[in-house]
Design an enzyme around this catalytic site. Structure first.
Site, mmCIF file in Angstrom:
data_model
loop_
_atom_site.group_PDB
_atom_site.id
_atom_site.type_symbol
_atom_site.label_atom_id
_atom_site.label_comp_id
_atom_site.label_asym_id
_atom_site.label_seq_id
_atom_site.Cartn_x
_atom_site.Cartn_y
_atom_site.Cartn_z
ATOM 1 N N TYR A 1 -29.010 30.826 -2.057
ATOM 2 C CA TYR A 1 -28.845 29.284 -1.763
ATOM 3 C C TYR A 1 -28.656 29.098 -0.051
ATOM 4 O O TYR A 1 -27.683 29.795 0.386
ATOM 5 C CB TYR A 1 -27.595 28.501 -2.370
ATOM 6 C CG TYR A 1 -27.621 27.172 -1.719
ATOM 7 C CD1 TYR A 1 -28.320 26.113 -2.189
ATOM 8 C CD2 TYR A 1 -26.419 27.027 -0.971
ATOM 9 C CE1 TYR A 1 -27.769 24.785 -1.543
ATOM 10 C CE2 TYR A 1 -26.279 25.596 -0.094
ATOM 11 C CZ TYR A 1 -27.165 24.666 -0.789
ATOM 12 O OH TYR A 1 -26.923 23.576 -0.287
ATOM 13 N N TYR B 1 -24.959 15.657 -5.119
ATOM 14 C CA TYR B 1 -25.297 16.428 -6.515
ATOM 15 C C TYR B 1 -24.582 15.524 -7.591
ATOM 16 O O TYR B 1 -24.135 16.439 -8.679
ATOM 17 C CB TYR B 1 -24.627 17.822 -6.137
ATOM 18 C CG TYR B 1 -24.757 18.650 -5.184
ATOM 19 C CD1 TYR B 1 -25.995 18.998 -4.683
ATOM 20 C CD2 TYR B 1 -23.858 18.850 -4.358
ATOM 21 C CE1 TYR B 1 -26.231 19.694 -3.493
ATOM 22 C CE2 TYR B 1 -23.986 19.809 -3.207
ATOM 23 C CZ TYR B 1 -25.337 20.088 -2.740
ATOM 24 O OH TYR B 1 -25.516 20.743 -1.652
ATOM 25 N N ASP C 1 -27.473 34.942 6.463
ATOM 26 C CA ASP C 1 -26.887 33.773 6.216
ATOM 27 C C ASP C 1 -25.465 33.827 5.998
ATOM 28 O O ASP C 1 -25.090 34.193 4.787
ATOM 29 C CB ASP C 1 -27.750 32.995 5.306
ATOM 30 C CG ASP C 1 -26.981 31.648 5.145
ATOM 31 O OD1 ASP C 1 -25.817 31.155 5.548
ATOM 32 O OD2 ASP C 1 -27.572 30.829 4.282
ATOM 33 N N LYS D 1 -19.616 26.130 8.176
ATOM 34 C CA LYS D 1 -18.275 26.137 7.301
ATOM 35 C C LYS D 1 -16.974 26.486 7.965
ATOM 36 O O LYS D 1 -16.688 25.617 8.922
ATOM 37 C CB LYS D 1 -18.634 27.134 6.031
ATOM 38 C CG LYS D 1 -19.635 26.290 5.150
ATOM 39 C CD LYS D 1 -19.564 26.975 3.757
ATOM 40 C CE LYS D 1 -20.712 26.364 2.886
ATOM 41 N NZ LYS D 1 -20.603 25.180 2.452
HETATM 42 C C1 PLP Z 1 -25.026 30.343 2.282
HETATM 43 C C2 PLP Z 1 -25.210 28.988 2.595
HETATM 44 N N1 PLP Z 1 -26.124 28.660 3.632
HETATM 45 C C3 PLP Z 1 -26.298 27.400 3.954
HETATM 46 C C4 PLP Z 1 -25.572 26.314 3.604
HETATM 47 C C5 PLP Z 1 -25.747 25.195 4.123
HETATM 48 O O1 PLP Z 1 -24.468 24.498 4.810
HETATM 49 P P1 PLP Z 1 -24.475 22.864 5.049
HETATM 50 O O2 PLP Z 1 -23.951 22.495 3.791
HETATM 51 O O3 PLP Z 1 -23.115 22.959 6.318
HETATM 52 O O4 PLP Z 1 -25.696 22.367 5.253
HETATM 53 C C6 PLP Z 1 -24.423 26.532 2.657
HETATM 54 C C7 PLP Z 1 -23.666 25.647 1.848
HETATM 55 O O5 PLP Z 1 -23.129 25.753 0.940
HETATM 56 C C8 PLP Z 1 -24.632 27.974 2.157
HETATM 57 O O6 PLP Z 1 -23.383 28.350 1.253
#
Ligand code: PLP
Length: 436
Positions: free
Chosen positions: A159, A31, A253, A282
Site C-alpha cells: 500500500y 473508506y 516508502d 505521517k
Molecule cells: C506506506 C504508506 N505509504 C503511503 C501512504 C499514504 O500517505 P497519506 O495518507 O499521507 O497520503 C500511507 C498511508 O497510510 C502508507 O502507509
C-alpha cells in the site's frame, strides 16, 4: 438528511452533539460506505495518548491517529514551537523563497538518514511523496537519455497511497484500489522474496525487464495497510543487492515505518541499506499536521543537475514545506534527541508481545505478531467489523481493525499501564466474540 440515520448505530453510547447532528449529512468519510456505517465518534480533545469524547469518555488511542502521534498528543514542546512559528510566519510559498524551518529540517533529516540521502523534496502528504518518488525515478532515466524505463515493480500486499500513481503500485488484486483496474497504470507485482527460489525468480525478472523498469518500491519491514505483513531485514538487504546488480532504482516508502515505529529511526537501518529514494510522512510532524518528504541520494539528484531547464523536477505543491509543519517536525526531532523514544519502542515491543500472547489461544486466531511498536492479531475471518470496533470502544480503546486483522500502532509514549489496558481490551473483546 441525505442518509438514513436510523440505519446506523452510534459507536459509543453518548449523546450526538449538535455540531455532529448538523454536519453529518455534509461530510464524506474515508473508506466508508456512508449509508450503513455507524456515526463516527465525536472527539473534542486529545490528551496524552487519549482521545476525549464530547461526553468526557477517554479512549486510549491504539493507532496514534494512523501512525502519526509518535510523542502522544499535545506535547508541550511541539505546541510551543508551532505556536511561535504561527505568530512569526504561518506560511510562505516555497517557489523562489527559502525559510529557516524548512532548511533546518532538511539538514537534520539528511543527517539522520542513512548514506547519502542528501536532497529533500517537501510535499504535502504521503501519497504525494510517493508520486514525487515515481516521477523522480522515471525522469532520472530520461535525463540521462535512457528512454522506455517508466514502469515499477511493487509487491503483493503493498500500500503506497490513494493518488493515481501511488494506487498503481499498490497490490492490484488484494488492495483497496482493485476497482480501478483499467484506469490505473499497469505495473509489475511480485511477492516479497523470502526463499532462495523467490530471490532467483525476482532477479531473473529484474534482469529480463530492466529496460522497462524505472524502479522497485517497497515498504521496508512492514507492509501496513495491505495487511500488516512483516518481512525480515534480509529480504530488504538482498533486494538492495538485486536492484544494484540489475541497475534498477530502489524506493523505500518509510511513510508508516519511519521515526522509530519499527525499533530504529528508519526501518532501512535494520537491513543496513541505503535506498535511492526514500519517502517519509505521517510521524514526521508527530501527528500535528500534514507534510511529507521525498529524499534522494546524490546519484539521483545529480541526474537532474544540468544547464537544461527541461531537466528540472516539475513538481511543487502549494503548501510545500509549510513553515508550521516544518516547525512541528523540527520539534519532533528535538524530542527524539532529548527523550528515550527508541528505548521505549523496545519496551513496547516486549509489552505488546506479552500482552497479545493470550490471543494466540483464541478461536479463529491464526497469528499474533509484533515488530517494534506494532502489534497484530490476525484471524481466519473477520466479520462485523463495525460491531468489533464498537466493542473495543466500549472497552475504552480506539482501534480500527480491518480485513482479517486487529492491529495496534500506539503512540511511542504509551505507559505500561495503558499498553496493558490496550492489549487486555483486545483479548477480552476477541475472547467474548469467539470467531469474528
Ligand atoms: C506506506 C504508506 N505509504 C503511503 C501512504 C499514504 O500517505 P497519506 O495518507 O499521507 O497520503 C500511507 C498511508 O497510510 C502508507 O502507509
Amino acid at each position: 438528511m441525505t442518509n438514513d440515520q436510523s440505519a446506523v448505530t452510534q459507536l459509543h453510547s453518548g449523546e450526538t452533539p449538535e455540531w455532529q447532528q448538523a454536519g453529518v449529512s455534509h461530510i464524506w468519510s474515508p473508506y466508508t460506505q456512508m449509508k450503513t456505517a455507524p456515526l463516527p465518534i465525536p472527539v473534542v480533545r486529545t490528551e496524552g495518548v487519549c482521545l476525549v469524547l464530547e461526553d468526557g469518555t477517554r479512549l486510549i488511542d491504539g493507532m496514534a491517529s494512523w501512525w502519526t502521534a509518535c510523542h502522544g498528543y499535545n506535547h508541550p514542546h511541539i505546541v510551543d514551537k508551532v505556536t511561535e512559528q504561527l505568530h512569526r510566519m504561518p506560511h510562505v510559498m516555497f517557489g523562489g523563497v527559502h525559510h529557516e524551518p524548512a532548511l533546518r529540517l532538511a539538514t537534520r533529516l539528511t543527517k539522520l538518514l542513512p548514506g547519502d540521502l542528501n536532497r529533500v523534496f517537501f510535499c504535502d502528504s504521503g501519497s504525494v511523496a510517493v508520486e514525487v518518488a515515481l516521477k523522480m525515478a522515471v525522469q532520472f532515466w530520461l535525463n540521462q537519455g535512457v528512454r522506455g524505463r517508466s514502469k515499477f515493480l511493487s509487491f503483493r500486499h503493498a500500500y503506497h497511497g490513494d493518488t493515481v500513481g501511488a494506487m498503481s503500485v499498490c497490490d492490484p488484486v488484494n488492495g483497496m484500489h482493485a476497482h480501478f483496474k483499467g484506469f490505473l497504470l499497469e505495473q509489475f507485482t511480485h511477492g516479497v522474496p523470502h526463499t532462495e527460489q523467490e530471490f532467483h525468480a525476482l532477479e531473473r525478472f529484474l534482469g529480463e525487464r530492466r529496460d522497462e523498469l524505472a524502479g522497485v518500491i517497497i515498504e521496508p519491514l512492514i507492509q501496513g495497510a495491505g495487511g500488516m505483513k512483516f518481512h525480515p531485514p534480509e529480504s530488504l538487504s538482498r533486494l538492495r543487492q538485486l536492484c544494484d546488480r540489475c541497475d534498477v532504482l530502489l524506493i523505500a516508502d518509510e511513510i508508516a515505518t519511519g521515526f522509530g515505529r519499527t525499533g530504529t529511526m528508519f526501518a532501512c537501518e535494520q537491513a543496513s541499506i541505503v535506498p535511492d529514494v526514500m519517502c517519509v510522512g505521517k510521524a514526521l510532524t508527530a501527528g500535528t499536521m500534514s507534510i511529507a518528504a521525498t529524499i534522494a541520494t546524490d546519484r539521483v539528484f545529480n541526474a537532474f543537475w544540468s544547464d537544461d531547464p527541461g531537466g528540472a523536477l516539475m513538481h511543487g505543491p502549494t503548501y510545500m514545506a509549510n513553515p508550521l509543519a516544518c516547525a512541528a517536525a523540527n520539534a519532533s526531532l528535538d524530542l527524539f534527541e532529548s527523550e528515550p523514544r527508541l528505548a521505549r519502542v523496545a519496551e513496547i515491543e516486549k509489552g505488546l508481545a506479552k500482552g497479545l500472547e493470550p490471543c494466540r489461544a483464541l478461536a479463529g486466531v491464526v497469528d499474533v505478531r509484533t515488530k517494534g511498536a506494532v502489534g497484530v492479531v490476525q484471524v481466519a475471518e473477520l466479520h462485523h467489523l463495525e460491531r468489533l470496533r464498537a466493542a473495543l470502544v466500549a472497552e475504552g480503546v480506539w482501534l480500527r481493525p480491518f480485513s482479517d486483522i486487529v492491529y495496534m500502532t500506539p503512540p511511542l509514549t504509551i505507559s505500561d499501564r495503558e499498553l496493558d489496558a490496550l492489549c487486555s481490551a483486545v483479548h477480552r473483546v476477541m475472547n467474548r466474540w469467539g470467531t469474528w
